[in-house]
Design an enzyme around this catalytic site. Structure first.
Site, PDB file in Angstrom:
ATOM      1  N   LYS A 152       0.845  -1.166   0.005  1.00 14.46           N
ATOM      2  CA  LYS A 152       0.047   0.036  -0.054  1.00 14.46           C
ATOM      3  C   LYS A 152       0.778   1.482   0.086  1.00 14.46           C
ATOM      4  O   LYS A 152       0.629   2.381  -0.698  1.00 14.46           O
ATOM      5  CB  LYS A 152      -1.049  -0.061   1.375  1.00 14.46           C
ATOM      6  CG  LYS A 152      -1.937  -0.928   1.187  1.00 14.46           C
ATOM      7  CD  LYS A 152      -2.790  -1.173   2.503  1.00 14.46           C
ATOM      8  CE  LYS A 152      -3.713  -2.344   2.571  1.00 14.46           C
ATOM      9  NZ  LYS A 152      -4.327  -2.783   3.930  1.00 14.46           N
ATOM     10  N   GLN A 192      -3.791  -1.239  10.410  1.00 11.26           N
ATOM     11  CA  GLN A 192      -3.876  -2.617   9.638  1.00 11.26           C
ATOM     12  C   GLN A 192      -4.087  -3.464  10.788  1.00 11.26           C
ATOM     13  O   GLN A 192      -4.044  -3.550  11.812  1.00 11.26           O
ATOM     14  CB  GLN A 192      -2.546  -3.014   8.960  1.00 11.26           C
ATOM     15  CG  GLN A 192      -2.372  -4.347   8.438  1.00 11.26           C
ATOM     16  CD  GLN A 192      -3.330  -3.986   6.999  1.00 11.26           C
ATOM     17  OE1 GLN A 192      -3.369  -2.948   6.464  1.00 11.26           O
ATOM     18  NE2 GLN A 192      -3.661  -5.083   6.449  1.00 11.26           N
ATOM     19  N   ASP A 233     -10.421   3.662   5.254  1.00 11.10           N
ATOM     20  CA  ASP A 233     -10.684   1.997   5.328  1.00 11.10           C
ATOM     21  C   ASP A 233     -12.138   1.675   5.596  1.00 11.10           C
ATOM     22  O   ASP A 233     -12.524   0.478   5.250  1.00 11.10           O
ATOM     23  CB  ASP A 233      -9.875   1.467   6.669  1.00 11.10           C
ATOM     24  CG  ASP A 233      -8.917   0.458   6.367  1.00 11.10           C
ATOM     25  OD1 ASP A 233      -8.780   0.130   5.184  1.00 11.10           O
ATOM     26  OD2 ASP A 233      -8.177   0.146   7.389  1.00 11.10           O
TER      27      ASP A 233
HETATM   28  N1  GUN Z   1      -6.500  -6.590   7.163  1.00 13.01           N
HETATM   29  C1  GUN Z   1      -6.876  -7.301   6.013  1.00 13.01           C
HETATM   30  N2  GUN Z   1      -7.493  -6.369   5.043  1.00 13.01           N
HETATM   31  C2  GUN Z   1      -7.521  -5.154   5.616  1.00 13.01           C
HETATM   32  C3  GUN Z   1      -7.866  -3.961   5.052  1.00 13.01           C
HETATM   33  O1  GUN Z   1      -8.515  -3.772   4.064  1.00 13.01           O
HETATM   34  N3  GUN Z   1      -7.874  -2.816   6.002  1.00 13.01           N
HETATM   35  C4  GUN Z   1      -6.896  -3.157   7.076  1.00 13.01           C
HETATM   36  N4  GUN Z   1      -6.949  -1.963   8.038  1.00 13.01           N
HETATM   37  N5  GUN Z   1      -6.715  -4.181   7.670  1.00 13.01           N
HETATM   38  C5  GUN Z   1      -6.873  -5.473   6.702  1.00 13.01           C
END
Ligand code: GUN
Length: 296
Positions: A54, A98, A121
């Site tokens: 990301k 995350q 998110d």
């Molecule tokens: N862990 C797995 N997928 C995601 C996501 O889309 N966002 C976040 N913050 N954590 C994740």
């Protein structure tokens, strides 16, 4: 060369990146640089990889990004303090914490503390509520929003379709259902969510015009579980042992691709299907957060 029915998630993600790049260029012409902060607590191996990907994409698109890595033993209060600081920082337009978080930290409290306007998110309850209400001013979770874009941009008609979702998680299953049952373009589907207590999962799957597998069960979906022509979307990321791999393991999806691809109407590869779309929607949400914050 992939078979003709394989949906190219990387190519569709690139379309979205080029749209996001234009938005970022317009913001920059007004002196605004979108800012995105990733917070990772601990060293979960998958999270290290995801956040790295990301951040790399943010750099490519000209989003100012930084990753705050906190030790596993960080207290919830310390994490919340950092989030409050970032909430108040005008140069930060998006905050992503995350998942998974360590067990001693409440995911709900953490996601509730991210300012809804910076919640790129889409996990703050305000944004979850807006999604359920069909209010377009909220941010939608990136993976299900990306799947909807995949369906729209690969010409899948969701109108009146039987959409069956395997998995009821907060990150994919539940928001996916909320998106697909909206009275909206790329939605208007009849939605079924199957989960670990569902009886006769196969029967539900065989009814599906669109089957979205997001339950975290390696190669669960087989050819005899779908009808010919079903659109199959594989969200699964499962690490399985593989003695022929250097690392001793490899990643497989929730769909047995080789078995299902010949009879599917369309199917996502894994990798190269849903994954790139999740990142594309995060970048798009971040550009939008910067636009909203700056009134552009
Ligand atoms: N862990 C797995 N997928 C995601 C996501 O889309 N966002 C976040 N913050 N954590 C994740």
């Amino acid at each position: 060369m992939q078979p003709a029915n394989v949906i190219d998630g990387r190519a569709i993600a690139e379309q979205i990146h080029s749209e996001t790049s234009q938005k970022i260029a317009a913001l920059k012409s007004h002196g605004i640089i979108p800012g995105l902060v990733f917070i990772r607590v601990g060293d979960d191996a998958a999270s290290v990889v995801y956040v790295g990907m990301k951040e790399k994409m943010s750099v490519r698109l000209g989003i100012t990004s930084q990753t705050r890595v906190l030790p596993e033993q960080t207290t919830q209060e310390e994490l919340l303090e950092l989030i409050y600081k970032l909430n108040a920082d005008a140069s930060v337009h998006g905050i992503l914490v995350q998942a998974p978080l360590p067990d001693h930290i409440s995911q709900e409290i953490v996601y509730s503390s991210v300012k809804p306007e910076k919640d790129v998110d889409g996990f703050n309850p305000v944004n979850v509520g807006k999604l359920l209400l069909g209010d377009p001013t909220g941010f939608r979770p990136c993976t299900p929003a990306g799947i909807q874009e995949l369906l729209i941009r690969s010409g899948v008609n969701t109108e009146g379709a039987e959409a069956v979702i395997l998995g009821r998680g907060e990150i994919v299953g539940k928001p996916m259902a909320a998106i697909l049952c909206q009275k909206a373009k790329g939605a208007n589907a009849t939605v079924t969510i199957c989960h670990s207590r569902t009886r006769n999962i196969k029967e539900h799957c065989r009814r599906a015009d669109i089957l979205i597998a997001a339950m975290g069960n390696p190669k669960f979906v087989k050819a005899d579980m779908i009808k010919p022509g079903t659109v199959v979307i594989d969200v699964g990321v499962n690490r399985v042992p593989d003695s022929s791999a250097k690392s001793g393991s490899r990643i497989v999806g929730d769909v047995d691709f080789d078995d299902v691809q010949p009879i599917a109407g369309k199917i996502t590869p894994n990798p190269g299907g849903v994954g790139p779309m999740t990142i594309a929607m995060l970048m798009s949400n971040t550009a939008r957060a910067a636009e909203i914050a700056s009134g552009i």
